[in-house]
Design an enzyme around this catalytic site. Structure first.
Site, PDB file in Angstrom:
ATOM      1  N   ILE A  29       1.112  -1.242  -0.239  1.00 48.11           N
ATOM      2  CA  ILE A  29      -0.176   0.043   0.456  1.00 48.11           C
ATOM      3  C   ILE A  29       0.253   1.640  -0.044  1.00 48.11           C
ATOM      4  CG2 ILE A  29      -0.398   0.548   2.332  1.00 48.11           C
ATOM      5  CD1 ILE A  29      -3.339   0.179   1.531  1.00 48.11           C
ATOM      6  N   VAL A  94       3.739  -5.056  10.421  1.00 45.38           N
ATOM      7  CA  VAL A  94       2.506  -6.584  10.081  1.00 45.38           C
ATOM      8  C   VAL A  94       3.190  -7.600  11.153  1.00 45.38           C
ATOM      9  CG1 VAL A  94       0.852  -7.662   9.195  1.00 45.38           C
ATOM     10  CG2 VAL A  94       1.949  -4.765   8.549  1.00 45.38           C
ATOM     11  N   HIS A  98       6.164 -11.756   5.730  1.00 48.93           N
ATOM     12  CA  HIS A  98       5.622 -11.544   4.004  1.00 48.93           C
ATOM     13  C   HIS A  98       7.273 -11.227   3.887  1.00 48.93           C
ATOM     14  CE1 HIS A  98       5.112  -7.873   7.250  1.00 48.93           C
ATOM     15  NE2 HIS A  98       6.051  -7.522   6.219  1.00 48.93           N
TER      16      HIS A  98
HETATM   17  P1  AMP Z   1       6.758  -4.442   7.361  1.00 47.82           P
HETATM   18  O1  AMP Z   1       7.159  -3.358   7.933  1.00 47.82           O
HETATM   19  O2  AMP Z   1       7.685  -5.207   7.117  1.00 47.82           O
HETATM   20  O3  AMP Z   1       5.646  -5.290   8.368  1.00 47.82           O
HETATM   21  O4  AMP Z   1       6.129  -5.032   6.195  1.00 47.82           O
HETATM   22  C1  AMP Z   1       4.541  -4.318   6.361  1.00 47.82           C
HETATM   23  C2  AMP Z   1       4.435  -3.657   4.870  1.00 47.82           C
HETATM   24  O5  AMP Z   1       2.653  -3.989   5.036  1.00 47.82           O
HETATM   25  C3  AMP Z   1       4.446  -1.922   4.696  1.00 47.82           C
HETATM   26  O6  AMP Z   1       5.512  -2.298   3.537  1.00 47.82           O
HETATM   27  C4  AMP Z   1       2.724  -1.458   4.381  1.00 47.82           C
HETATM   28  O7  AMP Z   1       3.052  -0.390   3.429  1.00 47.82           O
HETATM   29  C5  AMP Z   1       2.322  -2.419   4.104  1.00 47.82           C
HETATM   30  N1  AMP Z   1       1.146  -3.014   4.050  1.00 47.82           N
HETATM   31  C6  AMP Z   1       0.074  -2.458   5.481  1.00 47.82           C
HETATM   32  N2  AMP Z   1      -1.028  -2.681   5.800  1.00 47.82           N
HETATM   33  C7  AMP Z   1      -1.584  -2.718   4.320  1.00 47.82           C
HETATM   34  C8  AMP Z   1      -2.913  -3.274   3.457  1.00 47.82           C
HETATM   35  N3  AMP Z   1      -3.537  -3.225   3.771  1.00 47.82           N
HETATM   36  N4  AMP Z   1      -2.154  -3.263   2.341  1.00 47.82           N
HETATM   37  C9  AMP Z   1      -1.225  -3.884   1.314  1.00 47.82           C
HETATM   38  N5  AMP Z   1      -0.227  -3.131   2.171  1.00 47.82           N
HETATM   39  C10 AMP Z   1       0.056  -3.105   3.579  1.00 47.82           C
END
Ligand code: AMP
Length: 113
Positions: A29, A94, A98
């Protein structure tokens, strides 16, 4: 529940760029590169170490998906970076494992800001 479980459960409508039996991928996002994808396994773990405790086969599933998709979109030709963050110093926000796939342009160095 994490936001990625909501995406998996289709509680948050998100266009999937890739799906197979075990893995989905979608656009980040808040993209940090021209192409910024997130690959997640359909079976939950909190981070890469938790994943390795639960089922290391998932790493193969995730890299299989990354290989297949990057080849399908030609990203393998120009190159890309795979990143997974763990915990506060790693910048994880998150808590559902991932793999970030970044590319589509020349990436900079990474590490200390
Ligand atoms: P991390 O900081 O490695 O945990 O990565 C989490 C990622 O999730 C970040 O790059 C956010 O921009 C992404 N993110 C959070 N919410 C969403 C969403 N609804 N759709 C797509 N990406 C998301």
């Amino acid at each position: 529940m994490t936001i990625f479980e909501k995406i998996l459960n289709k509680e948050i409508p998100t266009e999937l760029v890739y799906e197979d039996e075990k893995v989905i991928a979608f656009n980040d996002i808040s993209p940090q590169a021209e192409i910024h994808l997130l690959f997640i396994h359909k079976e939950k773990s909190e981070n890469i170490n938790d994943l390795m405790d639960k089922n290391p086969e998932q790493v193969k599933d995730l890299y299989h998906a990354i290989q297949k998709h990057t080849r399908a979109i030609g990203l393998d030709k120009t190159g890309f970076r795979v990143v997974t963050n763990l915990g506060p110093h790693g910048g994880q926000t998150v808590f559902y494992t991932h793999f970030h796939v970044l590319g589509g342009e020349q990436l900079g160095f990474f590490g200390r800001a």
